[in-house]
Design an enzyme around this catalytic site. Structure first.
Site, PDB file in Angstrom:
ATOM      1  N   ARG A 159     -15.691   3.510   4.619  1.00  0.00           N
ATOM      2  CA  ARG A 159     -16.495   4.649   5.092  1.00  0.00           C
ATOM      3  C   ARG A 159     -15.622   5.884   5.187  1.00  0.00           C
ATOM      4  O   ARG A 159     -16.004   6.963   4.779  1.00  0.00           O
ATOM      5  CB  ARG A 159     -17.089   4.335   6.474  1.00  0.00           C
ATOM      6  N   GLU A 211       0.834  -1.211   0.000  1.00  0.00           N
ATOM      7  CA  GLU A 211       0.000   0.000   0.000  1.00  0.00           C
ATOM      8  C   GLU A 211       0.866   1.258   0.000  1.00  0.00           C
ATOM      9  O   GLU A 211       1.860   1.342   0.715  1.00  0.00           O
ATOM     10  CB  GLU A 211      -0.869  -0.017   1.263  1.00  0.00           C
ATOM     11  N   ALA A 256     -19.684   1.706   5.176  1.00  0.00           N
ATOM     12  CA  ALA A 256     -18.982   1.154   4.009  1.00  0.00           C
ATOM     13  C   ALA A 256     -19.863   0.138   3.283  1.00  0.00           C
ATOM     14  O   ALA A 256     -19.785   0.011   2.052  1.00  0.00           O
ATOM     15  CB  ALA A 256     -17.669   0.504   4.459  1.00  0.00           C
ATOM     16  N   LYS A 295     -20.973  -6.114   5.162  1.00  0.00           N
ATOM     17  CA  LYS A 295     -20.182  -5.668   4.001  1.00  0.00           C
ATOM     18  C   LYS A 295     -19.949  -6.824   3.030  1.00  0.00           C
ATOM     19  O   LYS A 295     -20.029  -6.657   1.814  1.00  0.00           O
ATOM     20  CB  LYS A 295     -18.819  -5.114   4.454  1.00  0.00           C
ATOM     21  N   THR A 351      -4.076   4.782  -1.090  1.00  0.00           N
ATOM     22  CA  THR A 351      -5.068   5.313  -0.149  1.00  0.00           C
ATOM     23  C   THR A 351      -5.716   6.603  -0.670  1.00  0.00           C
ATOM     24  O   THR A 351      -5.219   7.239  -1.608  1.00  0.00           O
ATOM     25  CB  THR A 351      -4.448   5.591   1.241  1.00  0.00           C
TER      26      THR A 351
HETATM   27  C1  LIG Z   1      -7.134  -1.824   4.923  1.00  0.00           C
HETATM   28  C2  LIG Z   1      -7.587  -0.433   5.296  1.00  0.00           C
HETATM   29  C3  LIG Z   1      -7.453   0.599   4.365  1.00  0.00           C
HETATM   30  C4  LIG Z   1      -7.885   1.902   4.693  1.00  0.00           C
HETATM   31  N1  LIG Z   1      -7.722   2.901   3.754  1.00  0.00           N
HETATM   32  C5  LIG Z   1      -8.196   4.145   4.038  1.00  0.00           C
HETATM   33  C6  LIG Z   1      -8.114   5.197   3.063  1.00  0.00           C
HETATM   34  O1  LIG Z   1      -7.586   5.013   1.962  1.00  0.00           O
HETATM   35  N2  LIG Z   1      -8.610   6.420   3.382  1.00  0.00           N
HETATM   36  C7  LIG Z   1      -9.201   6.658   4.599  1.00  0.00           C
HETATM   37  O2  LIG Z   1      -9.649   7.797   4.829  1.00  0.00           O
HETATM   38  N3  LIG Z   1      -9.293   5.688   5.550  1.00  0.00           N
HETATM   39  C8  LIG Z   1      -8.809   4.443   5.291  1.00  0.00           C
HETATM   40  N4  LIG Z   1      -8.915   3.446   6.237  1.00  0.00           N
HETATM   41  C9  LIG Z   1      -9.484   3.778   7.557  1.00  0.00           C
HETATM   42  C10 LIG Z   1     -11.020   3.644   7.583  1.00  0.00           C
HETATM   43  O3  LIG Z   1     -11.590   4.605   6.728  1.00  0.00           O
HETATM   44  C11 LIG Z   1     -11.477   3.880   9.025  1.00  0.00           C
HETATM   45  O4  LIG Z   1     -11.055   2.823   9.839  1.00  0.00           O
HETATM   46  C12 LIG Z   1     -12.957   4.189   9.214  1.00  0.00           C
HETATM   47  O5  LIG Z   1     -13.128   4.685  10.545  1.00  0.00           O
HETATM   48  C13 LIG Z   1     -13.897   3.010   9.052  1.00  0.00           C
HETATM   49  O6  LIG Z   1     -14.005   2.623   7.756  1.00  0.00           O
HETATM   50  P1  LIG Z   1     -14.762   1.234   7.385  1.00  0.00           P
HETATM   51  O7  LIG Z   1     -14.759   1.151   5.929  1.00  0.00           O
HETATM   52  O8  LIG Z   1     -14.203   0.122   8.160  1.00  0.00           O
HETATM   53  O9  LIG Z   1     -16.227   1.599   7.923  1.00  0.00           O
HETATM   54  P2  LIG Z   1     -17.499   0.708   8.304  1.00  0.00           P
HETATM   55  O10 LIG Z   1     -17.382  -0.682   7.845  1.00  0.00           O
HETATM   56  O11 LIG Z   1     -18.685   1.495   7.863  1.00  0.00           O
HETATM   57  O12 LIG Z   1     -17.421   0.676   9.899  1.00  0.00           O
HETATM   58  C14 LIG Z   1     -17.212   1.866  10.665  1.00  0.00           C
HETATM   59  C15 LIG Z   1     -17.825   1.687  12.055  1.00  0.00           C
HETATM   60  O13 LIG Z   1     -19.257   1.640  11.932  1.00  0.00           O
HETATM   61  C16 LIG Z   1     -19.761   0.397  12.423  1.00  0.00           C
HETATM   62  N5  LIG Z   1     -20.845  -0.004  11.515  1.00  0.00           N
HETATM   63  C17 LIG Z   1     -20.728  -0.501  10.260  1.00  0.00           C
HETATM   64  N6  LIG Z   1     -21.943  -0.750   9.731  1.00  0.00           N
HETATM   65  C18 LIG Z   1     -22.849  -0.393  10.663  1.00  0.00           C
HETATM   66  C19 LIG Z   1     -24.286  -0.395  10.733  1.00  0.00           C
HETATM   67  N7  LIG Z   1     -25.020  -0.842   9.715  1.00  0.00           N
HETATM   68  N8  LIG Z   1     -24.875   0.073  11.857  1.00  0.00           N
HETATM   69  C20 LIG Z   1     -24.149   0.535  12.907  1.00  0.00           C
HETATM   70  N9  LIG Z   1     -22.780   0.559  12.905  1.00  0.00           N
HETATM   71  C21 LIG Z   1     -22.157   0.105  11.801  1.00  0.00           C
HETATM   72  C22 LIG Z   1     -18.586  -0.565  12.428  1.00  0.00           C
HETATM   73  O14 LIG Z   1     -18.716  -1.593  13.405  1.00  0.00           O
HETATM   74  C23 LIG Z   1     -17.424   0.376  12.742  1.00  0.00           C
HETATM   75  O15 LIG Z   1     -17.347   0.619  14.120  1.00  0.00           O
HETATM   76  C24 LIG Z   1      -8.459   2.156   5.967  1.00  0.00           C
HETATM   77  C25 LIG Z   1      -8.578   1.110   6.895  1.00  0.00           C
HETATM   78  C26 LIG Z   1      -8.141  -0.172   6.578  1.00  0.00           C
HETATM   79  C27 LIG Z   1      -8.246  -1.273   7.599  1.00  0.00           C
END
Ligand SMILES: Cc1cc2nc3c(=O)[nH]c(=O)nc-3n(C[C@H](O)[C@H](O)[C@H](O)COP(=O)(O)OP(=O)(O)OC[C@H]3O[C@@H](n4cnc5c(N)ncnc54)[C@H](O)[C@@H]3O)c2cc1C
Length: 296
Positions: free
Chosen positions: A110, A20, A130, A171, A51
């Site tokens: 997200r 990455e 997400a 997801k 990213t």
């Molecule tokens: C491999 C990887 C790559 C990343 N790359 C980037 C990047 O390029 N840019 C960036 O800005 N960030 C990046 N991140 C960070 C990421 O954006 C953050 O961790 C963010 O806070 C959560 O994103 P997510 O996609 O996991 O969100 P989600 O899957 O939406 O989860 C976020 C939170 O909401 C909760 N949740 C999910 N669905 C629901 C629902 N239906 N109801 C209630 N709660 C729910 C989850 O349990 C979690 O606590 C990356 C993280 C990882 C692990």
């Protein structure tokens, strides 16, 4: 030319290797990064991910880095995309643009709060989770392979791992092809996460994310933000090294190498390297990966 969906690359006997990058802020830094990525080619990464800054702050630079890595270096690319600050129409425009350019992979996230906000805010006519973005991409282009984030030590906002895993399952059910994990330093945390994911029938491949420690100060900042923990033994080694940056680097590489060897031996379907834009570090870890993965 279209790129290869990562979902087609998983195979039982050959773990995937991915790395990455984050888009550098200046043209000079971007040029330097592009020069250094040539060194990685001999280790044949199966894909390279780029990213996407909070609030789309690096949108143009992310796109520029993806295009350079794809056109000049011919890597298979996974651009990241977040829901931060974007309406459905804007997201559709970005996704369609990526598709028309030939991309067939997206890491659907997200995202976090932009610098000037305390927490994630749903954009006007945007998405809250997400999983919504995954379903949206799937509807627009069913042949895009979608990666999603998984958290071996749970997402910082989740009350517990079980709740977070239920959201991860949403997801996957929405159409994710694989999971890339947040960084972790104790493989036991990943194995526990996999056991719990298995109980929920989360059956897509999980690619563990490995970050080598390059400085104690930097890793403490990163882990405090992402909720990963630093094992006492690793912290003790790092404290012993003090300000000796080369010693810290060696400790970080050794720890990450041992994690990688153990993960491959345990049969994980790949390893994703958070190489902090350091091609020297990436090449050392990629070399360790290949040496272990290609053992007879
Ligand atoms: C491999 C990887 C790559 C990343 N790359 C980037 C990047 O390029 N840019 C960036 O800005 N960030 C990046 N991140 C960070 C990421 O954006 C953050 O961790 C963010 O806070 C959560 O994103 P997510 O996609 O996991 O969100 P989600 O899957 O939406 O989860 C976020 C939170 O909401 C909760 N949740 C999910 N669905 C629901 C629902 N239906 N109801 C209630 N709660 C729910 C989850 O349990 C979690 O606590 C990356 C993280 C990882 C692990």
């Amino acid at each position: 030319m279209s790129q290869t969906p990562i979902s087609q690359l998983f195979s039982a006997d050959k773990p995937l290797l991915s790395v990455e990058f984050f888009p550098p802020k200046t043209d000079e830094a971007l040029e330097a990064l592009m020069d250094s990525v040539d060194d990685l080619a001999i280790y044949q990464p199966d894909f390279v991910s780029v990213t996407y800054g909070a609030g789309g702050s690096t949108r143009d630079r992310s796109a520029q880095a993806c295009n350079l890595l794809r056109e000049d270096h011919e890597y298979n690319i996974m651009p990241h995309l977040t829901c931060v600050g974007a309406s459905r129409d804007e997201l559709a425009q970005t996704i369609n643009g990526l598709y028309e350019t030939g991309y067939r992979n997206i890491m659907a996230l997200r995202g976090d709060a932009p610098k000037d906000a305390d927490s994630f805010v749903v954009a006007k006519d945007g998405f809250a989770h997400a999983s919504d973005l995954v379903a949206f991409i799937k509807e627009l282009h069913p042949d895009i392979a979608i990666g999603v984030a998984g958290y071996p030590e749970k997402h910082p906002e989740a009350p517990d791992l079980a709740t977070d895993l239920r959201h991860l399952k949403t997801k996957v059910d929405a159409g994710a092809s694989f999971i890339t994990t947040q960084l972790f330093f104790d493989n036991g945390d990943l194995y526990r996460f996999l056991d719990e994911a298995d109980k929920l029938d989360i059956s897509v491949p999980v690619i563990p994310g490995i970050m080598p420690v390059m400085s104690l100060k930097q890793i403490k900042r990163i882990t405090s933000m992402c909720g990963a923990s630093l094992p006492a033994e690793l912290e003790k080694h790092l404290n012993t090294a003090g300000d000796d940056s080369e010693r810290v680097r060696q400790i970080g590489i050794r720890w990450a190498t041992e994690q990688i060897q153990d993960l491959i031996e345990a049969g994980l379907p790949g390893v994703h390297l958070y190489a902090l834009n350091r091609s020297d570090v990436a090449t050392e870890l990629m070399s360790a990966f290949r040496a272990t993965a290609e053992q007879p």
